[in-house]
Design an enzyme around this catalytic site. Sequence first.
Site, PDB file in Angstrom:
ATOM      1  N   LYS A  86       0.848  -1.199   0.000  1.00 14.67           N
ATOM      2  CA  LYS A  86       0.000   0.000   0.000  1.00 14.67           C
ATOM      3  C   LYS A  86       0.882   1.247   0.000  1.00 14.67           C
ATOM      4  O   LYS A  86       1.892   1.288   0.723  1.00 14.67           O
ATOM      5  CB  LYS A  86      -0.900  -0.040   1.244  1.00 14.67           C
ATOM      6  CG  LYS A  86      -1.950   1.060   1.317  1.00 14.67           C
ATOM      7  CD  LYS A  86      -2.831   0.893   2.574  1.00 14.67           C
ATOM      8  CE  LYS A  86      -3.944   1.923   2.649  1.00 14.67           C
ATOM      9  NZ  LYS A  86      -4.806   1.792   3.840  1.00 14.67           N
ATOM     10  N   SER A  96      -9.910   1.899   2.749  1.00 11.96           N
ATOM     11  CA  SER A  96      -9.008   2.647   1.924  1.00 11.96           C
ATOM     12  C   SER A  96      -7.978   1.814   1.158  1.00 11.96           C
ATOM     13  O   SER A  96      -7.426   2.293   0.175  1.00 11.96           O
ATOM     14  CB  SER A  96      -8.257   3.664   2.788  1.00 11.96           C
ATOM     15  OG  SER A  96      -7.398   3.015   3.700  1.00 11.96           O
ATOM     16  N   SER A 138     -10.262  -0.483   6.856  1.00  7.06           N
ATOM     17  CA  SER A 138      -9.605  -0.350   5.550  1.00  7.06           C
ATOM     18  C   SER A 138      -8.929  -1.588   5.001  1.00  7.06           C
ATOM     19  O   SER A 138      -8.565  -1.616   3.829  1.00  7.06           O
ATOM     20  CB  SER A 138      -8.572   0.766   5.594  1.00  7.06           C
ATOM     21  OG  SER A 138      -9.210   1.986   5.365  1.00  7.06           O
TER      22      SER A 138
HETATM   23  N1  GLN Z   1     -13.434   4.228   6.090  1.00  4.44           N
HETATM   24  C1  GLN Z   1     -12.840   4.597   7.321  1.00  4.44           C
HETATM   25  C2  GLN Z   1     -12.400   6.051   7.255  1.00  4.44           C
HETATM   26  O1  GLN Z   1     -12.597   6.633   6.275  1.00  4.44           O
HETATM   27  C3  GLN Z   1     -11.706   3.704   7.663  1.00  4.44           C
HETATM   28  C4  GLN Z   1     -10.483   3.999   6.891  1.00  4.44           C
HETATM   29  C5  GLN Z   1      -9.328   3.196   7.348  1.00  4.44           C
HETATM   30  O2  GLN Z   1      -9.473   2.172   8.003  1.00  4.44           O
HETATM   31  N2  GLN Z   1      -8.152   3.711   7.046  1.00  4.44           N
HETATM   32  O3  GLN Z   1     -11.866   6.582   8.172  1.00  4.44           O
END
Ligand code: GLN
Length: 486
Positions: free
Chosen positions: A80, A155, A179
């Site tokens: 990532k 994400s 995410s």
């Molecule tokens: N969707 C969640 C957010 O926008 C989690 C994102 C994540 O786990 N990095 O914060």
Amino acid sequence: MPSELNKLTIAEASTLLRKGEITALQLARDCLDRIQAIEPKLNAFITVCEKEALEQAHAADRRLKSNEAPALCGIPLGIKDIYATRGVRTTCASRILGNFVPPFDATVVERLRAAGAVFVGKTNLDEFAMGSSTENSAFGATLNPHDTERVAGGSSGGSAAAVAANECLGSLGTDTGGSIREPASFCGVVGMKPTYSRVSRYGVIAYASSLDQVGPFAKSVRDAAIILRTLAGKDPRDSTCSARAVPDYERALTGDVKGLRIGVPKEYFVEGMQPEVEKSVRAAIKIYESLGAKAVDVSMPHTGYAIAAYYLVATAEASANLARYDGIRYGLRIDAEDHIDLYNLTRAEGFGAEVKRRIMLGTFALSAGYYDAYYLKSQKVRTLIRRDFERAFEKCDLIVTPVAPTTAFKLGEKMNDPLTMYLSDIFTISVNLAGLPGMSIPCGYDEKNLPIGMQLIGPPFSEETIFRAGDAFERAGSFKPRPTAV
Ligand code: GLN
């Protein structure tokens, strides 16, 4: 020699590499060819590292001849683009870091490198990991390999899509509120978020430091267990990282779940969720019962407050973490007459809309006069949520829930409605608030042929039990993974 080596699991590839039946170079080549063919449709990678990957593969082949090669030697992985990689651009999918080349490796990258892994590229994500669909990337959205009109989740959408589409054998994600698990569910792969502190966060670009955790994506539970073993363990450069010994997770995969008590929380099977999701997860629970596990009802009464608490804690921490992007030290700089203008112009130009929204929310929650009403209160709610889990785990060993209320949604569908987007995380964020391990594994398909994920949640440091249960479900064979559409 088998064809399309990129379709192998890590366990399979590792065996063939060791027997000398395939080479790391062939394996890397097949992944890179697949990347070249499919990327115009998926956009799972921000940067493809062809040259570096081939060099690493070459070195892995030399090590493999020595018979002392570590488990991941010669295995192509996607990283990532939130992990610092020495000499390779690390953008976090933001314009503000568009040309940032770190002079160092994140601890987990260093460990994978030492283990002989091959990095095929840096995968796409929501900018600064803020989002649930990878649409908030300055480099364009990642598309779902099961249906390219739909999102890959987020994400870590690039890491999930890359594994699902066989562009690499495994990948790294991060999980602050879901995410890893939500994109794993949307793309039909395994995604493991370990206990908070199990894995070092050194060199991982920070979103919300009390929630962020590192973890793998893979095509099987066994593969996820193999990767996590290399990632986990004490790191003097991250003082929050646990010194607890790292078990050999693969050895936990006995296939035996007899007597395992599986908690089913009523708050996680709610009205409004896609009926096929509920059906598949309930069917999976039945499979566990047929394997000798026992389903027990549990209740987690504070679940309904999780989204509100999370979006205060996460944005508050994000607003502090993102203060460092000021145009002075690294990244984008828009020059101006004085330094205040320089900050303003750089940040206005460098951050995308969602990141700005979160910085504003977080700054507000932390500001004088509001701190007690918002930030402090959300921390109290966080404690209540953790206690819900502690109580539930008095009655069960693991909790089984859906990962997300729906399967992958259409691109653009939720972009104008942040609140609906935030609801995608309803079943995953409590796990981060409580610091627990949680894994997403594929358990079904909806009528559009889109993957459905089930989530296994355990008490702190129960990764072995989670892997054992996940693997037992895979072995039971009632769920058959289907190939992707592209
Ligand atoms: N969707 C969640 C957010 O926008 C989690 C994102 C994540 O786990 N990095 O914060």
